[in-house]
Design an enzyme around this catalytic site. Structure first.
Site, mmCIF file in Angstrom:
data_model
loop_
_atom_site.group_PDB
_atom_site.id
_atom_site.type_symbol
_atom_site.label_atom_id
_atom_site.label_comp_id
_atom_site.label_asym_id
_atom_site.label_seq_id
_atom_site.Cartn_x
_atom_site.Cartn_y
_atom_site.Cartn_z
ATOM 1 N N HIS A 172 0.666 -1.198 -0.009
ATOM 2 C CA HIS A 172 0.184 0.268 0.002
ATOM 3 C C HIS A 172 0.745 1.265 0.206
ATOM 4 C CE1 HIS A 172 -3.154 2.876 0.941
ATOM 5 N NE2 HIS A 172 -3.948 1.729 0.649
ATOM 6 N N ASP A 214 -7.955 -5.315 -0.058
ATOM 7 C CA ASP A 214 -8.520 -6.006 -1.183
ATOM 8 C C ASP A 214 -7.862 -7.571 -1.344
ATOM 9 O OD1 ASP A 214 -10.149 -4.386 -2.227
ATOM 10 O OD2 ASP A 214 -8.483 -3.441 -3.442
HETATM 11 N N1 ACO Z 1 4.077 -7.610 -4.962
HETATM 12 C C1 ACO Z 1 5.729 -7.411 -4.994
HETATM 13 N N2 ACO Z 1 6.374 -6.401 -4.535
HETATM 14 C C2 ACO Z 1 5.923 -5.396 -4.244
HETATM 15 C C3 ACO Z 1 4.430 -5.247 -3.895
HETATM 16 C C4 ACO Z 1 3.521 -6.555 -4.281
HETATM 17 N N3 ACO Z 1 2.267 -6.300 -4.158
HETATM 18 N N4 ACO Z 1 4.089 -4.057 -3.399
HETATM 19 C C5 ACO Z 1 5.333 -3.239 -3.236
HETATM 20 N N5 ACO Z 1 6.334 -4.356 -3.494
HETATM 21 C C6 ACO Z 1 7.841 -3.949 -3.456
HETATM 22 C C7 ACO Z 1 7.982 -2.644 -4.597
HETATM 23 O O1 ACO Z 1 8.077 -3.231 -6.132
HETATM 24 C C8 ACO Z 1 9.036 -1.835 -4.096
HETATM 25 O O2 ACO Z 1 10.292 -2.779 -4.414
HETATM 26 P P1 ACO Z 1 11.722 -2.016 -4.837
HETATM 27 O O3 ACO Z 1 11.936 -1.182 -3.719
HETATM 28 O O4 ACO Z 1 12.517 -3.126 -5.371
HETATM 29 O O5 ACO Z 1 11.150 -1.267 -5.989
HETATM 30 C C9 ACO Z 1 9.124 -2.193 -2.605
HETATM 31 O O6 ACO Z 1 8.284 -3.442 -2.274
HETATM 32 C C10 ACO Z 1 8.196 -1.277 -1.647
HETATM 33 O O7 ACO Z 1 7.208 -0.779 -2.480
HETATM 34 P P2 ACO Z 1 6.326 0.555 -2.006
HETATM 35 O O8 ACO Z 1 7.179 1.767 -2.376
HETATM 36 O O9 ACO Z 1 6.054 0.445 -0.545
HETATM 37 O O10 ACO Z 1 5.043 0.356 -2.826
HETATM 38 P P3 ACO Z 1 4.479 1.682 -3.715
HETATM 39 O O11 ACO Z 1 3.987 2.580 -3.169
HETATM 40 O O12 ACO Z 1 5.269 1.753 -4.886
HETATM 41 O O13 ACO Z 1 3.280 0.780 -4.454
HETATM 42 C C11 ACO Z 1 1.148 -0.393 -4.651
HETATM 43 C C12 ACO Z 1 1.794 0.742 -3.797
HETATM 44 C C13 ACO Z 1 1.118 0.401 -6.132
HETATM 45 C C14 ACO Z 1 -0.219 -0.542 -3.976
HETATM 46 C C15 ACO Z 1 1.681 -1.652 -4.739
HETATM 47 O O14 ACO Z 1 2.106 -2.163 -3.468
HETATM 48 C C16 ACO Z 1 1.151 -2.587 -5.611
HETATM 49 O O15 ACO Z 1 1.164 -2.503 -6.734
HETATM 50 N N6 ACO Z 1 0.370 -3.604 -4.912
HETATM 51 C C17 ACO Z 1 -0.518 -4.526 -5.615
HETATM 52 C C18 ACO Z 1 -1.644 -3.796 -6.317
HETATM 53 C C19 ACO Z 1 -2.949 -3.695 -5.282
HETATM 54 O O16 ACO Z 1 -3.060 -4.529 -4.415
HETATM 55 N N7 ACO Z 1 -3.500 -2.520 -5.138
HETATM 56 C C20 ACO Z 1 -4.529 -2.516 -4.253
HETATM 57 C C21 ACO Z 1 -4.200 -1.148 -3.226
HETATM 58 S S1 ACO Z 1 -5.340 -0.676 -2.048
HETATM 59 C C22 ACO Z 1 -6.580 -0.035 -2.665
HETATM 60 O O17 ACO Z 1 -6.484 0.498 -3.783
HETATM 61 C C23 ACO Z 1 -7.878 -0.436 -2.197
#
Ligand code: ACO
Length: 389
Positions: A261, A317
């Site tokens: 998130h 979700d």
């Molecule tokens: N799966 C694998 N790796 C992940 C995930 C994931 N779901 N989420 C974050 N990471 C990784 C990122 O790629 C990042 O790696 P890096 O440092 O090597 O680039 C690291 O973890 C840190 O990520 P964050 O900066 O904390 O996450 P960010 O803010 O960029 O993204 C987001 C947030 C877009 C929601 C992301 O976690 C994602 O795409 N999740 C899956 C989609 C999802 O579930 N969306 C619903 C959101 S809630 C809603 O809308 C109700």
């Protein structure tokens, strides 16, 4: 804001003041107008939470009764809307259908766009009340059923299930879905709410704002994640396959849906409640398969990310799709149902935006060509060598 500030995706940028929703991302806490989400999930109902969001305070008994009546009276669909649903192109998505219905509703009320700064969104409750009816009716028509009138003695959650199935759900099922709606009702300056506020800041109508917000929610990084979580569960199939599946996903640098998130750096408090709802439903049904599969993915993914020094937790979700599936809601209605649940939050933000408006107008960091001389048509080489898509 300094001239040179650049934050891709506006991350960390404070763009307005708001008194609606407080999120403590570090500690996984969420409050609507100061009330903890755990208390609202336990004691409130979707209509009461809607009142809280729109009127800033919890209602008295009398206020709630009056509001509830107004919400319930707003549920029925006029014939042209029923026809619209019946004839909606098969390839169209129910999100597009919702946008179309909102546009239709807008044209049925008297509002003068130029003066819509004074339009009272609190009087447009039919936007909130009709979305679940539209979705259930869409499903009924798809299955060859007819239009069913709502039951004014049922909560929003229970009535949705009643319309969908044609029979009254159990009290527990109705309460669980109503609580799911409460959990999704508001969440600060997320992409769809920000979209609603940007549109509201032009003093366009609240219908235009809500329709735009639905469009923003349609993307899988925002509203569509729970459908994809369930696709992933289908793909994984059984607990034994969790680790190999995760290894493949992570090796391919693919995101695991329902995890992570932008704001929460602890477990999303809505995910904690949603998990509990899923467990209740699973116990009640005597079927813990989905619950256990999800828990196994959560554990394995959590352990893997912790090892990499990137602790990532489930968002709301991750568990909501399984709850909806167990309630018999088809997958393609998950995101539209989220839109229906989020509509009170959108309207609350539209009202707040208008109270102290400033047109949103950020800037881009220009990285295009510097000023250059216009090339006459006959001297242009054309773009044949580039992909024209
Ligand atoms: N799966 C694998 N790796 C992940 C995930 C994931 N779901 N989420 C974050 N990471 C990784 C990122 O790629 C990042 O790696 P890096 O440092 O090597 O680039 C690291 O973890 C840190 O990520 P964050 O900066 O904390 O996450 P960010 O803010 O960029 O993204 C987001 C947030 C877009 C929601 C992301 O976690 C994602 O795409 N999740 C899956 C989609 C999802 O579930 N969306 C619903 C959101 S809630 C809603 O809308 C109700």
């Amino acid at each position: 804001v300094a001239e040179t500030t650049f934050a891709k995706g506006l991350e960390g940028v404070i763009a307005a003041e708001s008194g609606i929703c407080q999120i403590d991302g570090a500690n996984g806490r969420l409050y609507y107008r100061g009330y903890p989400i755990e208390d609202l999930a336990q004691h409130s109902t979707f209509d009461e939470t809607t009142y809280l969001l729109l009127y800033e305070e919890l209602p008295s008994r009398e206020e709630l009764e009056d509001f509830r009546q107004r919400m319930r009276e707003g549920r029925e669909l006029r014939l042209p809307v029923q026809d619209m649903i019946r004839h909606f192109p098969e390839a169209g998505s129910p999100m597009e259908l919702l946008q179309s219905v909102i546009a239709y509703l807008s044209s049925t009320v008297q509002h003068r766009i130029r003066h819509s700064a004074t339009c009272n969104c609190r009087r447009t409750l039919h936007q909130i009340a009709q979305m679940p009816t539209v979705l259930a009716t869409y499903q009924r028509f798809k299955e060859g059923g007819g239009y069913l009138e709502s039951r004014s003695d049922l909560s929003e959650g229970a009535n949705f299930l009643y319309l969908l199935r044609g029979e009254e759900p159990s009290a527990e099922e109705g309460r669980i879905l109503d609580t799911c709606l409460v959990l999704h009702a508001e969440h600060g300056f997320n992409a769809s709410t920000f979209t609603a506020r940007v549109v509201a800041s032009t003093f366009s109508t609240c219908y235009c704002s809500v329709s735009a917000a639905i469009g923003a929610l349609a993307g899988f990084l925002h509203g569509g994640a729970n459908e994809r979580v369930m696709d992933a569960m289908d793909e994984i199939g059984s607990k034994d396959n969790v680790d190999p599946w995760l290894d493949r996903k992570l090796a391919a640098h693919e995101k695991v849906m329902g995890m992570g998130h932008r704001v929460y750096k602890a477990k999303d408090p809505r995910a904690v409640i949603m998990e509990q709802l899923l467990l209740e439903l699973s116990e009640h049904r005597g079927d813990r398969r989905l619950y256990e599969l999800l828990k196994r993915v959560e554990e394995s993914f959590g352990a893997h990310m912790a090892k990499e020094g990137k602790p990532i937790y489930p968002n709301v979700d991750f568990f909501s799709g399984a709850v909806y599936t167990m309630l018999g809601i088809p997958r393609y209605l998950f995101t539209p149902l989220f839109a229906a649940a989020r509509s009170p939050g959108w309207l609350a933000h539209i009202l707040e935006q208008r109270k102290d408006n400033r047109l949103y107008r950020p800037k881009a960091l220009f990285v295009g060509p510097q000023p250059r001389a216009y090339v006459p048509l006959e001297e242009r080489a054309g773009m044949a060598s580039r992909a024209l898509v």
